[in-house]
Enzyme design. Structure first.
Site, PDB file in Angstrom:
ATOM      1  N   LYS A 139       0.921  -1.134   0.074  1.00 40.17           N
ATOM      2  CA  LYS A 139       0.020  -0.021   0.008  1.00 40.17           C
ATOM      3  C   LYS A 139       0.701   1.183  -0.051  1.00 40.17           C
ATOM      4  O   LYS A 139       1.838   1.335   0.530  1.00 40.17           O
ATOM      5  CB  LYS A 139      -0.989   0.025   1.216  1.00 40.17           C
ATOM      6  CG  LYS A 139      -0.213  -0.080   2.547  1.00 40.17           C
ATOM      7  CD  LYS A 139      -0.256   1.748   3.007  1.00 40.17           C
ATOM      8  CE  LYS A 139       0.829   1.657   4.190  1.00 40.17           C
ATOM      9  NZ  LYS A 139       1.511   2.610   4.465  1.00 40.17           N
ATOM     10  N   ALA A 195       3.727  -1.340   3.929  1.00 42.32           N
ATOM     11  CA  ALA A 195       3.069  -2.415   4.793  1.00 42.32           C
ATOM     12  C   ALA A 195       3.089  -3.679   4.256  1.00 42.32           C
ATOM     13  O   ALA A 195       2.267  -4.600   4.171  1.00 42.32           O
ATOM     14  CB  ALA A 195       1.451  -1.776   4.525  1.00 42.32           C
ATOM     15  N   ASP A 249      -2.070  -1.358  10.203  1.00 39.86           N
ATOM     16  CA  ASP A 249      -2.370  -1.302   8.633  1.00 39.86           C
ATOM     17  C   ASP A 249      -2.896  -2.606   8.076  1.00 39.86           C
ATOM     18  O   ASP A 249      -3.244  -2.680   7.159  1.00 39.86           O
ATOM     19  CB  ASP A 249      -0.776  -1.122   8.044  1.00 39.86           C
ATOM     20  CG  ASP A 249      -0.366   0.254   8.012  1.00 39.86           C
ATOM     21  OD1 ASP A 249      -1.175   1.444   8.269  1.00 39.86           O
ATOM     22  OD2 ASP A 249       0.809   0.478   7.612  1.00 39.86           O
ATOM     23  N   VAL A 296      11.143  -4.649   2.922  1.00 37.57           N
ATOM     24  CA  VAL A 296      10.841  -4.482   3.897  1.00 37.57           C
ATOM     25  C   VAL A 296      11.028  -3.119   4.924  1.00 37.57           C
ATOM     26  O   VAL A 296      12.130  -2.501   4.513  1.00 37.57           O
ATOM     27  CB  VAL A 296      11.326  -5.785   5.122  1.00 37.57           C
ATOM     28  CG1 VAL A 296      10.913  -7.110   4.380  1.00 37.57           C
ATOM     29  CG2 VAL A 296      12.777  -5.597   5.024  1.00 37.57           C
TER      30      VAL A 296
HETATM   31  O1  C5P Z   1       0.217  -0.997  15.047  1.00 36.82           O
HETATM   32  P1  C5P Z   1       1.702  -1.133  14.623  1.00 36.82           P
HETATM   33  O2  C5P Z   1       2.287  -2.313  15.401  1.00 36.82           O
HETATM   34  O3  C5P Z   1       1.867  -1.164  13.067  1.00 36.82           O
HETATM   35  O4  C5P Z   1       2.416   0.089  15.105  1.00 36.82           O
HETATM   36  C1  C5P Z   1       3.580   0.048  15.338  1.00 36.82           C
HETATM   37  C2  C5P Z   1       4.111   1.354  16.085  1.00 36.82           C
HETATM   38  O5  C5P Z   1       3.968   2.604  15.478  1.00 36.82           O
HETATM   39  C3  C5P Z   1       3.452   1.677  17.377  1.00 36.82           C
HETATM   40  O6  C5P Z   1       3.841   0.805  18.357  1.00 36.82           O
HETATM   41  C4  C5P Z   1       3.451   3.001  17.625  1.00 36.82           C
HETATM   42  O7  C5P Z   1       4.819   3.356  18.306  1.00 36.82           O
HETATM   43  C5  C5P Z   1       3.485   3.614  16.294  1.00 36.82           C
HETATM   44  N1  C5P Z   1       2.189   3.928  15.701  1.00 36.82           N
HETATM   45  C6  C5P Z   1       1.371   5.126  16.132  1.00 36.82           C
HETATM   46  N2  C5P Z   1       0.520   5.347  15.743  1.00 36.82           N
HETATM   47  C7  C5P Z   1      -0.276   4.925  14.983  1.00 36.82           C
HETATM   48  C8  C5P Z   1       0.354   3.589  14.333  1.00 36.82           C
HETATM   49  C9  C5P Z   1       1.680   3.258  14.765  1.00 36.82           C
HETATM   50  O8  C5P Z   1       1.968   5.872  17.234  1.00 36.82           O
HETATM   51  N3  C5P Z   1      -1.501   5.319  14.363  1.00 36.82           N
END
Ligand code: C5P
Length: 296
Positions: free
Chosen positions: A13, A101, A137, A96
């Site tokens: 994406k 994503a 995501d 990666v």
């Molecule tokens: O949800 P995901 O594991 O992909 O998020 C990884 C990190 O990115 C989270 O631990 C956070 O630090 C940050 N994040 C955030 N706000 C979001 C998505 C991700 O702060 N909306």
């Protein structure tokens, strides 16, 4: 007897618009994003096996249960204890730690594949709810191809198909850490936020040029500070005559976007030898997603 297998495509994406509204008490950030699936894809094959196992052509990702693809396997097995152990074969084409994503796409593809292979009949909404446990995501990656994502990214509202756009993606030879990029964001210092509404309006009238005019990503501010090379790549693309240039997600991939395929091809040729990872890709529409899971 041949083993029944699911073959699934996990699409990358890009974010056409990414705005951050505020930091939340749980540490995440409240976002508003227009997400778009593109035809750069990983290929995932899933079949019953004597143990849970991941095989991949790419040597730099974990192959244990910490891989997002295997976390999807574990989650589905927890929800449906009758599922057998599974072999997941992952052909990695999406770079990666790139802001594309890739890991989320693989995770979503595994969930879609298992749902169909074992006829679990989970609806898209049920899958999205489960997927949100594993990453922000992933719900988008289950559906797409064009959607508005809110909350921490996990609430998905479908948008009209994006008019055909072509992208040249440049992924520098380092990754960006999403937590680091969000952690370095000082929202109070950001004077101009991109307009999600302008992008949504452009999609509603299917005006590709207007979509390009609405591109924006507040995370550039933070990523450019942490990884100055990313800004350099953006400037380089702009200097080469590309008008619509943006970083995707938390980076470090930068893309130039075009409504015209030939212009995109010219740009791709210009940058292909210059960086190790340069991709030419394009938007997907609803029709393209229909064949993403095959049971063979
Ligand atoms: O949800 P995901 O594991 O992909 O998020 C990884 C990190 O990115 C989270 O631990 C956070 O630090 C940050 N994040 C955030 N706000 C979001 C998505 C991700 O702060 N909306």
């Amino acid at each position: 007897m041949s083993v029944v297998t699911a073959e699934v495509k996990g699409f990358a994406k890009i974010n056409l618009v990414l705005d951050v509204l505020r930091k939340r008490e749980d540490g995440y950030h409240e976002v508003e994003m227009v997400m778009q699936a593109v035809d750069l894809a990983d290929k995932i094959t899933i079949m019953p096996y004597q143990e849970n196992r991941l095989e991949t052509n790419y040597k730099y990702i974990p192959t244990d249960m910490n891989n997002l693809a295997m976390k999807a396997v574990a989650l589905m097995q927890k929800e449906f204890p009758h599922l057998p152990p599974l072999l997941v074969k992952l052909e990695k084409n999406i770079p990666v730690a790139a802001g594309l994503a890739g890991g989320s796409a693989d995770c979503a593809a595994v969930m879609l594949g298992i749902n169909q292979l074992f006829d679990l009949q989970l609806s898209l909404i049920e899958l999205e709810k489960l997927a949100a446990q594993l990453g922000s995501d992933i719900p988008f990656c289950l559906g797409g191809p064009t959607a508005l994502a809110t909350g921490r990214g996990e609430f998905i509202q479908k948008l009209p198909n994006c008019p055909k756009l072509y992208f040249v993606l440049i992924k520098p030879n380092f990754g960006a850490s999403t937590p680091k990029v969000y952690g370095n964001l000082r929202l109070s210092e950001i004077e101009q936020h991109p307009s999600v509404q302008a992008c949504v309006d452009a999609l509603k009238i299917a005006d590709g040029e207007q979509v390009l005019a609405a591109l924006g990503n507040v995370l550039e501010w933070s990523t450019f500070e942490l990884y100055p090379k990313v800004r350099e790549i953006k400037l380089e693309l702009q200097k080469a005559g590309c008008n619509a240039v943006l970083m995707s997600g938390s980076g470090p991939t930068v893309f130039a976007a075009f409504t015209d395929r030939k212009e995109a091809e010219d740009c791709y040729r210009k940058f292909k030898g210059k960086y190790q990872q340069v991709f030419l890709t394009e938007t997907l529409d609803e029709e393209d997603l229909k064949e993403r899971v095959k049971i063979i």
